[in-house]
Design a protein around this motif. Structure first.
Motif, PDB file in Angstrom:
ATOM      1  N   UNK A 119       7.788   4.978   6.875  1.00 18.08           N
ATOM      2  CA  UNK A 119       6.417   5.132   6.366  1.00 18.08           C
ATOM      3  C   UNK A 119       5.604   3.855   6.578  1.00 18.08           C
ATOM      4  N   UNK A 120       6.226   2.698   6.376  1.00 16.05           N
ATOM      5  CA  UNK A 120       5.542   1.410   6.582  1.00 16.05           C
ATOM      6  C   UNK A 120       5.184   1.228   8.056  1.00 16.05           C
ATOM      7  N   UNK A 159       0.832  -1.202   0.000  1.00 14.80           N
ATOM      8  CA  UNK A 159       0.000   0.000   0.000  1.00 14.80           C
ATOM      9  C   UNK A 159       0.867   1.253   0.000  1.00 14.80           C
ATOM     10  N   UNK A 160       1.921   1.249   0.830  1.00 17.56           N
ATOM     11  CA  UNK A 160       2.828   2.407   0.894  1.00 17.56           C
ATOM     12  C   UNK A 160       3.517   2.617  -0.448  1.00 17.56           C
ATOM     13  N   UNK A 161       3.871   1.518  -1.112  1.00 13.94           N
ATOM     14  CA  UNK A 161       4.504   1.630  -2.437  1.00 13.94           C
ATOM     15  C   UNK A 161       3.589   2.330  -3.434  1.00 13.94           C
ATOM     16  N   UNK A 162       2.266   2.110  -3.297  1.00 16.42           N
ATOM     17  CA  UNK A 162       1.304   2.774  -4.183  1.00 16.42           C
ATOM     18  C   UNK A 162       1.204   4.252  -3.853  1.00 16.42           C
ATOM     19  N   UNK A 163       1.162   4.571  -2.557  1.00 22.85           N
ATOM     20  CA  UNK A 163       0.960   5.954  -2.133  1.00 22.85           C
ATOM     21  C   UNK A 163       2.241   6.785  -2.235  1.00 22.85           C
ATOM     22  N   UNK A 164       3.382   6.147  -2.181  1.00 23.59           N
ATOM     23  CA  UNK A 164       4.644   6.896  -2.222  1.00 23.59           C
ATOM     24  C   UNK A 164       5.701   6.056  -2.926  1.00 23.59           C
ATOM     25  N   UNK A 165       5.569   5.959  -4.237  1.00 25.59           N
ATOM     26  CA  UNK A 165       6.444   5.061  -4.995  1.00 25.59           C
ATOM     27  C   UNK A 165       7.886   5.554  -5.031  1.00 25.59           C
ATOM     28  N   UNK A 166       8.112   6.814  -4.668  1.00 24.66           N
ATOM     29  CA  UNK A 166       9.472   7.347  -4.690  1.00 24.66           C
ATOM     30  C   UNK A 166      10.251   7.105  -3.417  1.00 24.66           C
ATOM     31  N   UNK A 167       9.608   6.553  -2.370  1.00 22.03           N
ATOM     32  CA  UNK A 167      10.284   6.294  -1.105  1.00 22.03           C
ATOM     33  C   UNK A 167      11.203   5.080  -1.217  1.00 22.03           C
ATOM     34  N   UNK A 168      12.319   5.147  -0.501  1.00 20.96           N
ATOM     35  CA  UNK A 168      13.229   4.010  -0.433  1.00 20.96           C
ATOM     36  C   UNK A 168      14.055   4.128   0.834  1.00 20.96           C
TER      37      UNK A 168
END
Length: 512
Positions: free
Chosen positions: A125-126, A109-118
Motif C-alpha cells: 500500500x505504501x 498517511x497510509x496508516x491513517x487511511x488503513x490502520x488495520x494493514x500490516x
C-alpha cells in the motif's frame, strides 16, 4: 428548461460511456486480484489522492464557477481569463507542495487511511501510494479545466475526460496480471495525467489562453479564499466519512475493504450518471440566476432539479436493494472474485442503496446554497451529519460488521438532507416544498410497485434457469426492463411533471 434538458441528457450519455469503462476497470481488477491484499492496497493507493482532490478539487470547482460569473460581470472576458489563470498557477504551486509532502510522509498517511494493514499488505500500500501521489498536480489542474469548460457550456468533454484514463488503467491492469502488480499502478499514474491533457485542446477552443500570472492579493482571489474555507470543510466531511468507513473496514477480515470499494463504485456509477449530470448542468445556471437576482426562475430550476433526482434515483434505489445479490454476481463473480466476495459486496451495496437518494440530493442542495454564495450552511449541516455517521459507525460495526458501516453512511446522509431542506426554507422561504413532496410520494409508490415486479419476476424466471453465467444475466436484464417499463407507466399515469423532460428529450433524439 429544454436547453437544460438537452445539456443534461448529453452529459448523461457522455458519463455513461466514461463510467462503463470505469466500471470495466473495476471488473478487470476484481477478476485479476479479487479481494486480496493487492486489490486492497490498490484501492487504498487510489483512495488517498482521490480523497485529497475530492476535497480540494471539488472545493475549487465549486467556488470557481460563481466567482468567474462575478469577475466576468465586473471585469469582462479579459479579466475573467486572468482570474482563471491566476487560479491555475496557484493550484500548480499548491499541488507540488502537497505532492512532495505526500511522498515524504506516505507511511504515516497510509496508516491513517488503513490502520488495520500490516506486513506485506502495508508495504504494498505504501509503495503503490508513493506512485499515485505523483499525479496530484494533474488531477488538480483537471478540476480547473473541467470548471472552465462547464462555464463555457461544454459539459460533454469533461464527461468524457476519464475515458482515456480508464482505457490506460484497464490495459495496465491486464498486463500486470502477467508481468506484476506494479505495472497496474504506473498505468494508473499515466491515466491520471491523461485526464488533464485531454481537456486542454477543448478549453483552448472555448477561449482559454494561458497567462503567466500569480497574484495572491487579487481581490477576487481573496474573496474566493474566504468562500473556500467552509466549502473545504463541507466537502471534507464526505471524504472523512469515507475515510472512517475504509479505516474501520480495514480492521475486519481481509477483502472487506475491496468489497466496500466495489459496492461504493456501483453507487458512484449511478450518482455520476444521473445526479452529477444534473448538478453539473444546473450549477452554472443557478449561479447566473442568483447573480441576476431572478428569484422566480431560480425557484423553478430548484424544483426541477430536485424532482428530477427523486424520480430518477428512487426506483434505482429500490431495484438495487431487491436485486443486490444477482447484480453483484453477474457483474463481479469471475476469476479471483468468489462467492464470499459476492456476498460481502452485495450486502454492502444493499445498505449503501438505502441512502442513494440522499447522496444525490446532498449534491444538488449543496450546489443550490453555493450558487447563492452561502458556503457555511452545507458545512454546518455536513459536520453534524459526520458526527452522526461516526457514532453509528462505531456502534453498528459491533453488531453488523460491513453492513453496519454502510448502513450508518446511508442513515447519516438522510439526516443531512433533512437538515439541508430545513436550512433552505429558512434561507429563501418557498422553494417548491409542496411540489417536491407530491413528486416524492408519487415516485415512491411507483418505485415500491416496480421493486415488487423486479423481485418476483427475477426469482420466478430463475426457477427455470441456472445461477451465474449468461443465463442469469439475461434473466436479470429482462427483470430490469420489465420493472423499468412498469415504473415509467406508473409515473406517467400519476402525472409526474418532470418525466416530461426525459420523454421530450428522447422524442427529439428519435426524430433525428
Amino acid at each position: 428548461m429544454s436547453k437544460l434538458a438537452r445539456a443534461t441528457f448529453g452529459l448523461m450519455v457522455a458519463t455513461i460511456i466514461a463510467k462503463i469503462l470505469g466500471f470495466g476497470r473495476e471488473l478487470v481488477l476484481a477478476a485479476g486480484y479479487g479481494t486480496s491484499i493487492y486489490s486492497d492496497a490498490y484501492v487504498t493507493a487510489m483512495n488517498i489522492p482521490q480523497v485529497i482532490f475530492a476535497i480540494i478539487g471539488s472545493t475549487l470547482a465549486t467556488v470557481l464557477i460563481p466567482m468567474y460569473m462575478e469577475v466576468h460581470r465586473d471585469e469582462g472576458e479579459e479579466g475573467s481569463l486572468k482570474f482563471v489563470n491566476n487560479v491555475f498557477n496557484l493550484v500548480v504551486i499548491g499541488c507540488i507542495v502537497l505532492s512532495i509532502l505526500g511522498f515524504i510522509f506516505t507511511e504515516e498517511i497510509v496508516d491513517v487511511f488503513a490502520m488495520g494493514y500490516e506486513g506485506e499488505a502495508l508495504q504494498v500500500a505504501i509503495n503503490f501510494t508513493r506512485i499515485t501521489i505523483l499525479g496530484i498536480v494533474f488531477t488538480g489542474l483537471s478540476y480547473v479545466m473541467t470548471s472552465y469548460l462547464q462555464i463555457k457550456n461544454d459539459f460533454i468533454t469533461p464527461g468524457l475526460s476519464s475515458v482515456p484514463k480508464n482505457v490506460i488503467i484497464i490495459v495496465a491492469t491486464l498486463l500486470s496480471i502477467k508481468y506484476g502488480p506494479y505495472i497496474m499502478i504506473w498505468g494508473t499514474l499515466l491515466g491520471m495525467v491523461s485526464e488533464f491533457f485531454i481537456q486542454v485542446p477543448y478549453a483552448v477552443k472555448a477561449g482559454y489562453r494561458y497567462v503567466p500570472i500569480i497574484k495572491i492579493k487579487d481581490k477576487y482571489i481573496k474573496k474566493m479564499a474566504w468562500l473556500i474555507a467552509p466549502v473545504l470543510i463541507g466537502v471534507a466531511v464526505n471524504q472523512v466519512n469515507t475515510l472512517v468507513d475504509r479505516t474501520l473496514a480495514s480492521t475486519l477480515p481481509a477483502g472487506t475493504v475491496s468489497a466496500l470499494n466495489y459496492s461504493n463504485k456501483l453507487i458512484s456509477f449511478v450518482i455520476a450518471i444521473f445526479i452529477t449530470s444534473i448538478s453539473s448542468v444546473i450549477y452554472p445556471i443557478l449561479s447566473q440566476l442568483s447573480n441576476e437576482n431572478n428569484k422566480e426562475r431560480f425557484t423553478a430550476s430548484v424544483i426541477k432539479s430536485i424532482n428530477c433526482v427523486i424520480i430518477l434515483v428512487l426506483p434505482i434505489t429500490v431495484g438495487t436493494i431487491v436485486l443486490s445479490l444477482p447484480i453483484v454476481r453477474v457483474l463481479f463473480e469471475r476469476g479471483a472474485f468468489d462467492a464470499r466476495g459476492t456476498s460481502l459486496t452485495a450486502m454492502a451495496l444493499a445498505m449503501y442503496s438505502v441512502g442513494m437518494v440522499a447522496y444525490g440530493l446532498r449534491d444538488v442542495l449543496g450546489k443550490i446554497f453555493y450558487s447563492l454564495q452561502d458556503t457555511k450552511t452545507p458545512m454546518v449541516n455536513g459536520v453534524i451529519a459526520m458526527g452522526v455517521n461516526m457514532v453509528m459507525d462505531v456502534v453498528f460495526i459491533q453488531f453488523w460488521g460491513l453492513a453496519g458501516l454502510t448502513l450508518a453512511t446511508s442513515l447519516s446522509s438522510l439526516a443531512c438532507i433533512m437538515l439541508l431542506f430545513r436550512s433552505l426554507r429558512k434561507k429563501i422561504g418557498y422553494y417548491g416544498q409542496d411540489k417536491i413532496a407530491k413528486a416524492t410520494v408519487k415516485s415512491l409508490v411507483a418505485s415500491l410497485i416496480m421493486g415488487a415486479v423486479a423481485y418476483y419476476s427475477y426469482h420466478y424466471m430463475m426457477l427455470f434457469a441456472n445461477t451465474g453465467g449468461k443465463t442469469e444475466f439475461i434473466v436479470l436484464m429482462i427483470a430490469v426492463i420489465l420493472a423499468t417499463a412498469v415504473y415509467g407507466a406508473l409515473v406517467i399515469l400519476f402525472k409526474v411533471d418532470e418525466i416530461r423532460i426525459v420523454t421530450d428529450v428522447v422524442k427529439r433524439r428519435l426524430k433525428r
